[in-house]
Scaffold this motif. Structure first.
Motif, mmCIF file in Angstrom:
data_model
loop_
_atom_site.group_PDB
_atom_site.id
_atom_site.type_symbol
_atom_site.label_atom_id
_atom_site.label_comp_id
_atom_site.label_asym_id
_atom_site.label_seq_id
_atom_site.Cartn_x
_atom_site.Cartn_y
_atom_site.Cartn_z
ATOM 1 N N LEU A 53 38.945 44.882 35.936
ATOM 2 C CA LEU A 53 39.438 43.603 36.451
ATOM 3 C C LEU A 53 40.829 43.722 37.055
ATOM 4 O O LEU A 53 41.228 42.880 37.875
ATOM 5 N N ALA B 269 42.620 37.790 37.144
ATOM 6 C CA ALA B 269 41.835 36.795 37.880
ATOM 7 C C ALA B 269 42.708 36.032 38.875
ATOM 8 O O ALA B 269 42.308 35.797 40.018
ATOM 9 N N ASN C 159 42.351 35.811 42.940
ATOM 10 C CA ASN C 159 42.153 34.529 43.619
ATOM 11 C C ASN C 159 43.264 34.243 44.616
ATOM 12 O O ASN C 159 43.007 33.713 45.715
ATOM 13 N N ARG D 130 37.194 34.467 40.931
ATOM 14 C CA ARG D 130 37.081 34.993 39.576
ATOM 15 C C ARG D 130 37.519 33.920 38.593
ATOM 16 O O ARG D 130 38.672 33.491 38.594
ATOM 17 N N GLU E 56 38.713 32.053 35.368
ATOM 18 C CA GLU E 56 39.577 32.383 34.235
ATOM 19 C C GLU E 56 38.877 32.177 32.899
ATOM 20 O O GLU E 56 39.087 32.944 31.958
ATOM 21 N N MET F 145 36.632 35.094 32.209
ATOM 22 C CA MET F 145 37.411 36.259 31.790
ATOM 23 C C MET F 145 37.734 36.192 30.308
ATOM 24 O O MET F 145 37.679 37.197 29.593
ATOM 25 N N LEU G 286 32.112 38.653 40.656
ATOM 26 C CA LEU G 286 32.981 39.729 40.190
ATOM 27 C C LEU G 286 32.827 40.993 41.030
ATOM 28 O O LEU G 286 33.806 41.698 41.266
#
Length: 613
Positions: free
Chosen positions: A144, A195, A199, A207, A209, A212, A334
């Motif tokens: 990520l 994330a 973005n 992505r 939050e 995540m 993702l």
């Protein structure tokens, strides 16, 4: 007279022209594709995703992150140091894009966060995580941190919840609130920051939050919804679901399976986190503060938004940390792989696929070097246990059969292989090495100098065992108070005990069958004319007919180990007191299956001056 001159041969300008053509060919970029790491499939090309021109790169470096990510108590890590070295090399070499080939079950939290920070601070912004084929736990967090993610198929991604692992209890969730207060904040902050970076760079909320955080907390219940007007997608919690879809059922098929064995109780609503997570409620103050992070672009919902959104899927049901496959990663925004006309993911399987993805000219793999791989291999628990067993067997053979030398040399090499790698990664210090060496010395004193199970032997065993076990505990963990340190201590004790049991079985086999083992028969040197091997092994094989009170004669000096002849047989023995010259008469004062101790009766007669003739 005219000025003399020489005619330039015609071959010279032709040769110079050919040389210039060759140089031009070498300097021109070759339009070649790099060799694939596996068989490429020309029938399934990997096209560029439209609208992402910034991805194109001429020079691409691939950094592998394979296997478990190690970590010591001070945060040092062979894997993290290796990644930093290769990342610096790629930057210095002019890489336009850096790909992280990830196939890892995760590892130490600090080492993972260190690698994540490296990626985010890298001056080459075009970073891509290639999940090939698992990015679990810390592997997901590292992925990520990259600008984009591409995947092979099948893949496993997610389940980044902190867990405790030891050889007795296995892997289990951490429920201690004090430990979670230390572990969760940096993990949640890192994935949320990743994330928001993504973005912000793409100017859209892609992505999510909440999703995540569902990778880390095992009790997050989410729905994936889409705005009917703008097409924007996001995950919402139960409170937001009831706000947007009043009266509708919250049940239904779940898109993402929870990681087995990670379920937890429900909790209250926390600002900045999905509602109902008891794990995230523990760090509510941290989530609410949100200090030092990029601003969130997550849409703020109200009752006025009812009817403007539609449910695409129930993402998670809060029964475990979220786990995603290849199609899930495309579905939730993702991964950026191309999608085939039938809706399936076009996987990135080979280096050639990676080169096509970037439309690159040059691609270079940067793997761990042999020394980094060797240290990681030698510091794994089971390998260390095997090395320890070899050390103990070699030490046993050398001490019960003095003068052979080869077993002692093998034991020395095994001890170096056992101690050196942990010292390099901060899992052992000099005092532990001193304890091990002191323990060996005291055991040697007990065997050769002061026979009988006394203080030196007991103290030597304690020092040897304690020194061996503490090499499994990182520096600073002598008095373990954390669950991680206790797990390291337990693993060390189990490994040492198992190694000792294995070595004990080896002791028995060697003592009983040494005559028939070619390796041991061939490594013992004998004098010319002396009966080979058989007499020298009688002491180790347990000669029951040699007992206390038997007398014999030294055939070698006893310093203190040597050989004596008793009843016509040569056996290994040890002088109980001091040095005994060759040809001295001796008496057996102790006899065990593994050791014969003798004392001096009389020295050989001195050779006087010749009085004849």
């Amino acid at each position: 007279m005219g000025t003399p001159h020489r005619t330039i041969p015609w071959r010279l300008p032709v040769a110079m022209g050919l040389l210039l053509i060759a140089l031009a060919a070498l300097l021109a970029p070759a339009q070649t594709t790099p060799p694939a790491s596996g068989p490429a499939n020309p029938a399934t090309p990997v096209p560029m995703v439209p609208g992402v021109a910034a991805r194109q790169a001429t020079n691409v470096a691939i950094i592998t992150i394979h296997g478990e990510i190690d970590e010591s108590s001070d945060g040092s890590s062979v894997m993290a140091t290796s990644v930093q070295r290769r990342l610096d090399l790629a930057v210095r070499s002019g890489a336009d894009a850096i790909v992280f080939d990830i196939d890892t079950p995760g590892g130490g939290v600090r080492a993972v966060l260190r690698i994540s920070s490296m990626i985010k601070q890298c001056p080459v912004r075009n970073t891509v995580a290639w999940i090939n084929t698992q990015a679990i736990s810390g592997g997901a967090i590292i992925a990520l941190a990259c600008r984009e993610i591409i995947v092979n198929d099948p893949v496993i991604f997610g389940d980044a919840m902190p867990v405790a692992a030891d050889p007795i209890r296995g892997v289990s969730p951490i429920d201690n609130e004090q430990i979670l207060k230390k572990l969760l904040p940096p993990l949640v902050a890192d994935v949320r920051d990743s994330a928001r970076r993504f973005n912000n760079s793409f100017g859209a909320y892609v992505r999510d939050e909440y999703l995540m955080q569902a990778l880390i907390a095992n009790d997050v219940e989410l729905w994936f919804v889409r705005n009917k007007d703008t097409g924007e997608r996001m995950c919402i919690d139960r409170a937001e679901f009831e706000l947007l879809f009043p009266g509708q059922t919250t049940t239904g098929p779940v898109r993402l399976a929870g990681a087995p064995g990670t379920s937890g109780p429900r909790g209250p609503t926390v600002e900045g986190a999905p509602a109902g997570s008891s794990k995230l409620a523990i760090i509510a103050d941290v989530l609410s503060a949100d200090q030092g992070q990029l601003a969130s672009s997550r849409p703020v919902l109200s009752s006025a938004d009812a009817g403007r959104w539609e449910v695409l899927a129930k993402a998670t049901d809060g029964t475990g940390a979220a786990v995603l496959g290849a199609e899930d990663m495309i579905f939730f925004g993702l991964a950026v792989n191309a999608v085939a006309p039938d809706g399936s993911v076009v996987p990135i399987r080979t280096d050639k696929d990676v080169a096509d993805f970037f439309q690159s000219t040059y691609l270079k793999r940067l793997d761990q070097n042999w020394s980094e791989g060797l240290v990681l291999f030698l510091t794994s628990f089971w390998v260390r246990g095997l090395i320890l067993a070899v050390f103990l067997i070699g030490l046993f053979v050398e001490m019960t059969h003095p003068g052979v030398s080869l077993p002692g040399f093998i034991a020395l090499i095994a001890l170096a292989a056992f101690i050196a790698p942990p010292m390099l990664i901060g899992m052992a210090s000099w005092w532990e090495v001193a304890a091990i060496l002191a323990g060996i010395a005291l055991i040697g004193i007990e065997i050769f100098v002061t026979p009988g199970f006394g203080v030196p032997g007991i103290l030597g065993l304690i020092l040897l065992f304690g020194g061996l076990v503490t090499t499994f505990i990182p520096q600073g963990g002598l008095f373990p108070t954390t669950q991680e340190a206790q797990s390291n201590l337990l693993q060390g004790m189990v490994t040492v005990v198992l190694a000792m049991v294995t070595a004990g079985a080896g002791f028995y086999v060697i003592a009983r069958h040494m005559r028939s083992i070619p390796f041991f028969r061939g490594m013992i040197l004998v004098d010319a004319g002396e009966e080979p091997v058989e007499p020298m092994l009688r002491a180790m094989a347990g000669d029951e007919d040699i007992g206390v009170g038997d007398e014999g004669e030294c055939v070698t000096p006893m310093r203190p180990a040597g050989r004596v002849i008793i009843d016509g047989r040569v056996v290994d023995a040890v002088a109980e007191f001091g040095y005994i010259p060759e040809n001295s008469r001796v008496r057996v004062v102790s006899a065990t299956p593994f050791r014969i101790g003798v004392e001096l009766i009389s020295e050989p007669p001195a050779s006087g001056p010749d009085t004849h003739g």
